[in-house]
Motif scaffolding. Structure first.
Motif, PDB file in Angstrom:
ATOM      1  N   TYR A   1      54.479  30.692  54.249  1.00 25.60           N
ATOM      2  CA  TYR A   1      52.669  30.058  53.821  1.00 25.60           C
ATOM      3  C   TYR A   1      52.217  29.761  55.179  1.00 25.60           C
ATOM      4  O   TYR A   1      50.725  30.014  54.838  1.00 25.60           O
TER       5      TYR A   1
ATOM      6  N   MET B   1      50.565  24.968  56.283  1.00 29.11           N
ATOM      7  CA  MET B   1      50.656  24.403  54.580  1.00 29.11           C
ATOM      8  C   MET B   1      50.532  22.624  55.090  1.00 29.11           C
ATOM      9  O   MET B   1      51.592  22.666  55.042  1.00 29.11           O
TER      10      MET B   1
ATOM     11  N   GLY C   1      47.958  27.670  51.007  1.00 33.68           N
ATOM     12  CA  GLY C   1      48.893  27.910  52.909  1.00 33.68           C
ATOM     13  C   GLY C   1      47.936  28.806  53.140  1.00 33.68           C
ATOM     14  O   GLY C   1      46.698  29.173  52.829  1.00 33.68           O
TER      15      GLY C   1
END
Length: 460
Positions: free
Chosen positions: A384, A387, A401
């Motif tokens: 991600y 995030m 993300g």
């Protein structure tokens, strides 16, 4: 000589024969006394038109004019005496008739005066009755005006619902606002956005003095009091109809939105009771005062009571739906670079499950939270990149993300539309974009399902 003497004796005998004869023992006294009391006109032997009156042996010669004057006077005196005697004989009848005629005329005048007085009394009574009726009607109109003004105040105190009243005519403002109409709420903004049109007060508020702007006395002088009452009543009827129409539109709009809100919750497969239980309580309080509506309340008051109940329920649903992430995380037109579901992995080229939506955006664009909640994660998280995860309660959560910057901390309470970070390309990313996820009880679900619910709520 003898013959002349005989003639005189005969004439004297003829003259004496006109009077009644008396017995000789009267010695001629009574005869002479009665003869002296009577004047006899004897014509003179030497004059044809002369008259002679003999009284006690004396003779008085009268001409014809004087004689007839005397005769006329005697006749007039006789007529006057007869008239006087007649008057005194019939005076009582004449006076009675005159008095009766005077009394009849007096009674006629009194009857006429009484009739006119009665007519004046009837006219005055009618005017007083008309004035009383007019005062009653005017009092009713004033009471009705007060009621309409209170209704207008009640309608004006609901700015969040008056915007649902359809606009009949364009009001002041530029042409672009008229053509575009009322802007629809964006899914990124709050759940409920009602924009009150600028003509709200003009269509809802009652201003009876404006309706009766001409001076009442002059208007009544030209049109009559009845026309004044009729026109005022007609104007108030129009105001009342407009208020009822506005109230109907408000109720229909609120009922329609309530159905859509419940439908959205049902379509998303969420439990409304659980969502309501998860709504945080705000600082409110006060004594409980139940709402009462009297039996004498009219249709407006009853409908307003229903609207207030619906409004309270809708406010409760709004607070509940504020925890549902159905808004857009970025501003602008929605354009996806990758959808939810199976796709070819951009790095490996093999099928892989994509658990969210990739929104096309430029690096540094603000990322907004889509529902109220609490930040449970804010930092680097494997693929991600940077995030943020927000817990919205009742098992609902969202993830943002590939951020280039994070603007919140763990444990922070965030509100709808608050900027939590900036778009970037950190983690497993091939370019600047936002990876957005929605999760229920930890399982990823298609965010488009929530976005479609937001579009449905914003419609209408």
């Amino acid at each position: 000589m003898r013959s002349a003497r005989e003639c005189r004796c005969r004439k004297s005998s003829a003259q004496l024969s006109q009077y009644p004869q008396h017995h000789p023992h009267d010695h001629g006294r009574a005869f002479h006394r009665r003869a002296a009391a009577v004047a006899t006109a004897l014509p003179l032997p030497d004059t044809d038109d002369a008259y002679t009156i003999v009284h006690h042996g004396k003779q008085v010669r009268l001409g014809p004019v004087v004689f007839w004057i005397v005769v006329g006077t005697v006749v007039l005196l006789g007529l006057w005496s007869a008239a006087t005697a007649t008057y005194f004989a019939f005076r009582d009848d004449v006076l009675t008739r005159l008095i009766a005629r005077q009394a009849e005329m007096q009674y006629a005048y009194e009857d006429r005066i009484a009739e006119l007085r009665a007519k004046v009394d009837r006219t005055t009574s009618r005017q007083l009755l008309d004035q009383e009726q007019f005062d009653q009607k005017l009092d009713q109109i004033m009471k009705r005006q007060t009621a309409l003004e209170s209704r207008a105040t009640a309608l004006g105190s609901m700015p969040d619902v008056t915007g649902s009243i359809p606009r009949s005519t364009p009001q002041r403002g530029d042409a672009s606002q008229t053509t575009q109409g009322t802007p629809k709420p964006s899914p990124i903004s709050d759940t409920v956005i009602f924009v009150a049109p600028p003509d709200r007060e003009a269509r809802l508020e009652s201003r009876a003095p404006t309706l009766a702007a001409p001076p009442v006395n002059q208007f009544a002088k030209n049109q009559g009091f009845d026309n004044v009452v009729v026109r005022l009543t007609t104007s108030l009827d129009q105001v009342e109809r407009r208020q009822m129409a506005a109230l109907n539109a408000v109720e229909e709009g609120m009922d329609s939105r309530m159905r859509r809100m419940r439908g959205v919750v049902s379509d998303l497969g969420l439990n409304l009771a659980n969502l309501e239980a998860a709504v945080p309580r705000t600082a409110m309080g006060g004594p409980f005062v139940p709402v009462k509506i009297t039996a004498s309340s009219g249709p407006f008051e009853k409908q307003l009571y229903r609207i207030n109940n619906t409004r309270a329920e809708m406010d409760r649903l709004n607070r509940t739906l504020a925890l549902v992430p159905y808004r857009k995380p970025v501003i602008g037109e929605v354009e996806f670079t990758s959808g939810f579901g199976v796709r070819s992995d951009p790095f490996l080229g093999r099928p892989a499950m994509h658990t969210g939506l990739d929104f096309r955006a430029a690096s540094g664009d603000p990322v907004r939270v889509t529902a109220n909640g609490k930040v449970v994660s804010a930092g680097w998280s494997g693929g991600y990149g940077r995030m943020i995860e927000v817990d919205h309660g009742n098992g609902l959560a969202t993830r943002y993300g590939h951020l280039s910057e994070i603007n919140v901390r763990v444990g922070e309470i965030v509100r709808i539309g608050q900027v939590v970070g900036l778009v970037g390309s950190t983690g497993r990313s091939t370019g600047p974009h936002l990876h957005y996820e929605t999760r229920i009880d930890g399982e990823a679900v298609d965010p488009q399902k929530f976005l479609r619910a937001g579009v449905r709520l914003s419609a209408g």
